[in-house]
Enzyme design. Structure first.
Site, PDB file in Angstrom:
ATOM      1  CD  GLU A 109      -2.197  -1.156   2.988  1.00 18.52           C
ATOM      2  OE1 GLU A 109      -2.843  -2.135   3.354  1.00 18.52           O
ATOM      3  OE2 GLU A 109      -1.993  -0.174   3.721  1.00 18.52           O
ATOM      4  CB  CYS A 122       2.338   7.282   3.750  1.00 16.16           C
ATOM      5  SG  CYS A 122       2.602   5.974   4.949  1.00 16.16           S
ATOM      6  CB  CYS A 129       5.909  -5.437   9.174  1.00 15.95           C
ATOM      7  SG  CYS A 129       7.116  -4.651  10.262  1.00 15.95           S
ATOM      8  CB  CYS A 133       3.902  -3.504  16.695  1.00 15.12           C
ATOM      9  SG  CYS A 133       5.661  -3.103  16.532  1.00 15.12           S
ATOM     10  CB  CYS A 136       0.957  -2.439  13.685  1.00 16.63           C
ATOM     11  SG  CYS A 136       1.367  -2.180  11.957  1.00 16.63           S
ATOM     12  CG  HIS A 256       4.337   3.010  19.883  1.00 20.84           C
ATOM     13  ND1 HIS A 256       3.749   4.140  19.346  1.00 20.84           N
ATOM     14  CD2 HIS A 256       4.779   2.299  18.815  1.00 20.84           C
ATOM     15  CE1 HIS A 256       3.832   4.100  18.028  1.00 20.84           C
ATOM     16  NE2 HIS A 256       4.447   2.992  17.672  1.00 20.84           N
ATOM     17  CB  CYS A 373       0.275   0.755   9.308  1.00 21.79           C
ATOM     18  SG  CYS A 373       1.682  -0.129   8.751  1.00 21.79           S
TER      19      CYS A 373
HETATM   20  N1  SAH Z   1       7.949  -0.026  10.967  1.00 21.82           N
HETATM   21  C1  SAH Z   1       8.078   1.388  11.069  1.00 21.82           C
HETATM   22  C2  SAH Z   1       7.249   2.179  10.070  1.00 21.82           C
HETATM   23  C3  SAH Z   1       5.824   1.771   9.789  1.00 21.82           C
HETATM   24  S1  SAH Z   1       4.482   2.215  10.799  1.00 21.82           S
HETATM   25  C4  SAH Z   1       7.767   1.846  12.466  1.00 21.82           C
HETATM   26  O1  SAH Z   1       7.213   1.074  13.232  1.00 21.82           O
HETATM   27  O2  SAH Z   1       8.101   2.979  12.805  1.00 21.82           O
HETATM   28  C5  SAH Z   1       4.372   3.958  10.959  1.00 21.82           C
HETATM   29  C6  SAH Z   1       3.817   4.357  12.331  1.00 21.82           C
HETATM   30  O3  SAH Z   1       2.430   3.982  12.484  1.00 21.82           O
HETATM   31  C7  SAH Z   1       4.557   3.675  13.484  1.00 21.82           C
HETATM   32  O4  SAH Z   1       4.821   4.617  14.488  1.00 21.82           O
HETATM   33  C8  SAH Z   1       3.541   2.657  13.954  1.00 21.82           C
HETATM   34  O5  SAH Z   1       3.789   2.262  15.266  1.00 21.82           O
HETATM   35  C9  SAH Z   1       2.241   3.389  13.752  1.00 21.82           C
HETATM   36  N2  SAH Z   1       1.046   2.537  13.751  1.00 21.82           N
HETATM   37  C10 SAH Z   1       0.915   1.271  13.298  1.00 21.82           C
HETATM   38  N3  SAH Z   1      -0.344   0.816  13.482  1.00 21.82           N
HETATM   39  C11 SAH Z   1      -1.028   1.821  14.060  1.00 21.82           C
HETATM   40  C12 SAH Z   1      -2.381   1.960  14.508  1.00 21.82           C
HETATM   41  N4  SAH Z   1      -3.252   0.961  14.375  1.00 21.82           N
HETATM   42  N5  SAH Z   1      -2.747   3.133  15.059  1.00 21.82           N
HETATM   43  C13 SAH Z   1      -1.845   4.157  15.176  1.00 21.82           C
HETATM   44  N6  SAH Z   1      -0.564   4.085  14.785  1.00 21.82           N
HETATM   45  C14 SAH Z   1      -0.147   2.928  14.234  1.00 21.82           C
END
Ligand code: SAH
Length: 381
Positions: A109, A122, A129, A133, A136, A256, A373
């Site tokens: 995406e 973006c 990935c 996490c 996500c 986080h 994401c």
């Molecule tokens: N892997 C990298 C970049 C991708 S995610 C990283 O983790 O930084 C980009 C941002 O979106 C990251 O800060 C991630 O933690 C956040 N993110 C992912 N899922 C999310 C969600 N459901 N709500 C809010 N932020 C989210």
């Protein structure tokens, strides 16, 4: 022993290699590749001009190259990398999410966001990935594979072409500087590696992509390093290596949680590199790049949004060249977690700001198009 930055946490699920593309190659490698099929080396520069400066993918448009050579060069150096599965727009057509299908069926995406004063894209650096996490959507599905440099760059080339042609964007509101009017052509100003994937786990290809994006035309797209943000979970050896590349990109750290106990669960790689080490690596990047560090913090109701955690975060960041970006959690399907209550968010912000640390809440574009994401690809699967 893997080199720092080449660490792989989950083995990619054995996909076929993406085809080699002009955007994978340095200018010198392009000359060699052209010569290898019996074409004159200066055709490499012409191809680069068509691809990076004019976004002219159709060989029929390459009128400075003999017709007989066009197809051969295209077949050799500009294979089709990806096709659009669908575009989905929202926010008055100022946000557009694209789902791409790569040559082997893999889905990724990207998102274009048009603001009055800038346009941000973006992009994804991996399909899926491996960082796992739990909040996500991408993390839930695991890693499919790394994207090639060209697969990263091409997302942007396609976005820039649509912006130039006025094919996307903004039935409402003023246009970015240099645009011809509302919804008219626009230029891309910012790129964030915040789509699918952990950019520093695909280190060499991401660094290659940054060079293609920022090398002057026609070697690259001629974008500003300052407009590029690389976001990481905190892969410390790769962060330190990245600091030595000499880039002026912004580094965003997905923190986080300010304490290891909670961060171990929200960002599992924290069991390997702790909050203190991650922040130290970030400060080193800040020193070497001269850029202020961004700290990303998704606010999750009753999980990480207590005022005492805001206070602890403020104490860790106090006196540093840093900015905190709070992201209201965008709940993934089936998740028991949700965004913070407004009063808790307010108290959290105040606890950080009390230490003199700048903090803002990120605007949440694209919620109704599964903006978080990985959600679009997850729905398609
Ligand atoms: N892997 C990298 C970049 C991708 S995610 C990283 O983790 O930084 C980009 C941002 O979106 C990251 O800060 C991630 O933690 C956040 N993110 C992912 N899922 C999310 C969600 N459901 N709500 C809010 N932020 C989210």
């Amino acid at each position: 022993m893997p080199k720092p930055g080449e660490l792989t946490f989950v083995a990619p699920r054995g996909a076929k290699k993406p085809p080699r593309h002009l955007a994978d190659l340095t200018p010198a490698e392009r000359k060699d590749a052209v010569a290898a099929i019996g074409e004159k080396p200066f055709r490499a520069k012409q191809l680069s001009q068509h691809y990076f400066a004019r976004f002219a993918h159709d060989p029929a448009e390459w009128t400075d190259i003999p017709a007989a050579s066009r197809e051969r060069l295209a077949g050799e150096l500009l294979p089709e990398l990806m096709t659009v599965v669908r575009h989905i727009s929202c926010d008055d057509d100022t946000t557009r999410k694209t789902l791409w299908r790569l040559h082997d069926g893999t889905l990724v995406e990207s998102v274009l966001m048009r603001y009055p004063d800038r346009v941000t894209m973006c992009i994804s650096s991996q399909a899926g990935c491996g960082m796992n996490c739990p909040f996500c959507a991408t993390g839930q599905a695991g890693l499919d594979r790394n994207l090639s440099t060209a697969e990263i760059v091409h997302q942007i080339v396609e976005g820039m072409r649509d912006l130039r042609d006025g094919a996307f964007g903004g039935s409402a509101g003023p246009s970015p500087e240099g645009a011809d009017g509302p919804g008219g052509p626009a230029r891309l100003s910012n790129i964030v590696f915040m789509g699918m994937g952990e950019p520093l786990a695909n280190y060499n290809r991401v660094v290659g992509a940054i060079r293609r994006l920022t090398d002057p035309e026609p070697d690259g797209l001629g974008l500003s390093q300052r407009g590029i943000t690389v976001s990481t979970v905190g892969l410390v050896p790769a962060m330190l290596r990245f600091a030595d590349e000499g880039f002026k990109c912004r580094l965003a750290v997905s923190l986080h949680a300010p304490d290891d106990e909670l961060r171990d669960t929200l960002v599992p790689v924290n069991t390997r590199w702790k909050v203190r080490e991650v922040l130290d690596a970030a400060w080193e990047y800040g020193e070497k790049s001269g850029r202020r560090i961004s700290i990303e913090y998704a606010l999750i109701r009753d999980i990480n949004d207590q005022a005492w955690r805001g206070d602890l975060l403020g104490r860790l960041l106090k006196g540093r060249r840093v900015h905190v970006n709070l992201i209201p959690l965008n709940p993934t399907p089936g998740s028991k977690w949700t965004a913070s209550r407004p009063e808790d968010e307010k108290a959290f912000i105040e606890a950080i700001a009390a230490h003199g640390v700048p903090v803002t809440v990120r605007d949440t574009r694209g919620q109704e198009i599964d903006g978080a994401c990985g959600q679009l690809a997850a729905a398609e699967r």
